[in-house]
Design a protein around this motif. Structure first.
Motif, mmCIF file in Angstrom:
data_model
loop_
_atom_site.group_PDB
_atom_site.id
_atom_site.type_symbol
_atom_site.label_atom_id
_atom_site.label_comp_id
_atom_site.label_asym_id
_atom_site.label_seq_id
_atom_site.Cartn_x
_atom_site.Cartn_y
_atom_site.Cartn_z
ATOM 1 N N PRO A 181 55.461 -25.316 22.743
ATOM 2 C CA PRO A 181 54.475 -24.246 22.920
ATOM 3 C C PRO A 181 54.565 -23.657 24.331
ATOM 4 C CG PRO A 181 53.475 -26.162 21.881
ATOM 5 C CD PRO A 181 54.839 -26.591 22.327
ATOM 6 N N ALA A 225 51.480 -17.474 17.605
ATOM 7 C CA ALA A 225 52.094 -18.604 18.310
ATOM 8 C C ALA A 225 53.149 -18.105 19.289
ATOM 9 C CB ALA A 225 52.723 -19.561 17.308
ATOM 10 N N ILE A 267 56.276 -19.481 21.655
ATOM 11 C CA ILE A 267 57.157 -20.640 21.710
ATOM 12 C C ILE A 267 58.198 -20.462 22.811
ATOM 13 C CG2 ILE A 267 58.718 -22.115 20.407
ATOM 14 C CD1 ILE A 267 55.893 -22.026 19.282
ATOM 15 N N TRP A 325 48.188 -16.911 22.067
ATOM 16 C CA TRP A 325 47.507 -17.891 21.225
ATOM 17 C C TRP A 325 46.067 -17.469 20.944
ATOM 18 C CZ3 TRP A 325 50.213 -21.800 19.036
ATOM 19 C CH2 TRP A 325 51.429 -22.158 19.619
#
Length: 289
Positions: A98, A109, A111, A104
């Protein structure tokens, strides 16, 4: 004042035990749960996400956990990307964790991603969502092995480093892309000999009204220097894209100047020529000024 020796042998205060013991137990539970999680069960959803971004059929070898300074993550090994034309891209290892990002907060998401492969490496951040995005760098890419949608007959070789901030839309990637390539060559049926270069620098914008806008592009080699600006409009296929480019050429080699002049290309005494390039990548039409 208590001596250091007395402090070391003194019993741990009861209040510290009450607070520290449950915290330590919780940390251990989290760590062991992280290490013992069945990560191979993530192969299917992860391959679907990678496939959606790369427009490929994705196969994954195995997944293992990893601890990093930025937080816990995973390492995905032995990935195969099977593209629609049945060409294959192999990735040795893909590292994910993450990323620290405000995305978020909006349900997307973010990454942190690192790639190692025979084609080269990558290091950046992918934001997943309705329109996935990539911000980062590509390092030491082998241009000859990249699955690029090149026009028929065009062959490239060399090593390249690139930086991009791209959004992946249904009609293709959109955003700025800059790159530097070195020690390579270009071959095309319209070029009488392989064109070696020492460096190529490019500053492009992908997507939008055009397939690509060329803010700057320079090629410098032992026999030729070229500078290009303009745009390439979308076509039904990459080979049918519409060229709208302004090209400046400098032929450094006298034999090459004579050869090009014999083909009807106007060059001055110093080997310079200026032209507008229209048509398509598979059938370009030069108009000399």
């Amino acid at each position: 004042m208590a001596s250091p020796g007395n402090i070391l042998v003194a019993p741990i205060p009861r209040s510290l035990l009450w607070i520290g013991t449950p915290i330590a137990a919780f940390v251990l539970i989290v760590v062991f749960s992280f290490l013992r999680f069945p990560y191979d069960d993530l192969a299917r959803p992860l391959s679907e996400q990678i496939g959606a971004i790369s427009q490929s059929d994705v196969r994954i070898g195995h997944i293992e956990p990893r601890i990093t300074i930025g937080g816990p993550g995973i390492a995905v090994h032995d990935i195969q990307l099977i593209r629609p034309d049945r060409s294959r891209v192999d990735i040795d290892v893909l590292r994910l964790r993450p990323a620290w990002s405000t995305s978020w907060l909006f349900g997307d998401a973010s990454i942190k991603l690192e790639i190692e492969s025979a084609l080269g490496g990558a290091d950046g951040v992918v934001v997943l969502g309705d329109s996935p995005s990539w911000t980062g760098e590509f390092v030491d890419l082998d241009v000859a092995k990249l699955p690029l949608p090149l026009p028929r007959g065009l062959l490239l070789a060399g090593r390249m480093t690139a930086a991009a901030d791209l959004v992946f839309l249904p009609d293709g990637p959109s955003g700025p892309l800059s790159f530097d390539a070195s020690a390579g060559s270009i071959q095309h049926p319209m070029i009488p000999m392989p064109l070696d270069f020492e460096r190529i620098n490019g500053d492009l914008v992908l997507g939008g009204d055009a397939l690509v806008r060329v803010r700057s592009f320079e090629l410098d080699g032992p026999v030729v220097f070229s500078s290009v600006t303009g745009q390439v409009r979308r076509g039904a296929s990459p080979g049918e894209a519409q060229l709208e480019l302004a090209v400046d050429l400098e032929l450094k080699s006298p034999p090459l100047r004579a050869l090009v002049a014999g083909m009807g290309v106007p060059v001055d005494a110093s080997g310079r020529s200026t032209l507008d390039l229209t048509g398509t990548p598979s059938a370009p039409r030069p108009t000399y000024r």
